[in-house]
Motif scaffolding. Sequence first.
Motif, PDB file in Angstrom:
ATOM      1  N   GLN A   1      -6.754 -10.917  -1.418  1.00 33.54           N
ATOM      2  CA  GLN A   1      -7.249  -9.780  -0.642  1.00 33.54           C
ATOM      3  C   GLN A   1      -6.823  -9.832   0.825  1.00 33.54           C
ATOM      4  OE1 GLN A   1      -8.571  -7.291  -2.322  1.00 33.54           O
ATOM      5  NE2 GLN A   1      -8.498  -8.486  -4.189  1.00 33.54           N
TER       6      GLN A   1
ATOM      7  N   TYR B   1       0.337  -7.169   0.237  1.00 36.71           N
ATOM      8  CA  TYR B   1      -0.989  -7.669  -0.120  1.00 36.71           C
ATOM      9  C   TYR B   1      -0.914  -8.585  -1.324  1.00 36.71           C
ATOM     10  CZ  TYR B   1      -3.113  -4.213   2.945  1.00 36.71           C
ATOM     11  OH  TYR B   1      -3.487  -3.488   4.035  1.00 36.71           O
TER      12      TYR B   1
ATOM     13  N   ASN C   1       0.847  -1.182   0.000  1.00 34.04           N
ATOM     14  CA  ASN C   1       0.000   0.000   0.000  1.00 34.04           C
ATOM     15  C   ASN C   1       0.889   1.240   0.000  1.00 34.04           C
ATOM     16  OD1 ASN C   1       0.980  -0.104   2.570  1.00 34.04           O
ATOM     17  ND2 ASN C   1      -0.973   0.131   3.587  1.00 34.04           N
TER      18      ASN C   1
ATOM     19  N   LEU D   1      -2.915  -9.104  -4.316  1.00 33.21           N
ATOM     20  CA  LEU D   1      -3.955  -8.384  -5.029  1.00 33.21           C
ATOM     21  C   LEU D   1      -4.591  -9.220  -6.137  1.00 33.21           C
ATOM     22  CD1 LEU D   1      -1.996  -5.045  -5.334  1.00 33.21           C
ATOM     23  CD2 LEU D   1      -3.698  -5.656  -3.628  1.00 33.21           C
TER      24      LEU D   1
END
Length: 174
Positions: A106, A73, A42, A75
Amino acid sequence: MINIISAIGSIGTFIMALFYLVSVSVQLYQMKIGFIPAFGFNQILLTKDKNKELSLKNIASKNSEHQDFLELYNLGGGAAKAITIEIIINQEEIIQKKYVNMLPSQEGYLLPINKKVFQELSNTIENNGYDSNIDIRLTYKHNLSRKQQQIYLRGHIDNFNSYNDKEIYELQFM
């Protein structure tokens, strides 16, 4: 005459079967792509105050205190298994190594970073550099192919904003 019409009908049926085969193949390929893991971080902000102390903040995190972790993450649509995360300095020195058994779609993993990583980030900012010597190597397997795959991400620092009492930079991994 009936033989000609029958032949044309057979050719038409054959062409429709080919279109159907191509359509099913494309759909299967799209499904396979939907299960491939895609890793990312992020938005990460680095703040340097008057005392030249560097602090890190993950934007998606609700914690407002000083943080010493990055949020990794998955994704993509698939689950990554047997993930090895290595933080490397100068493209050869592994300063940190972490293992994650499984990272479903996720979901995130908090990757702790140590003092050497902070020092390298601080040195990069002080030398007015943009590319740091920090690399992250992700080695993983995913559900469909079972092959081991590797991703190399290079640390990049951009000037985000400057105030009277602090400077803010953005850390990106490309």
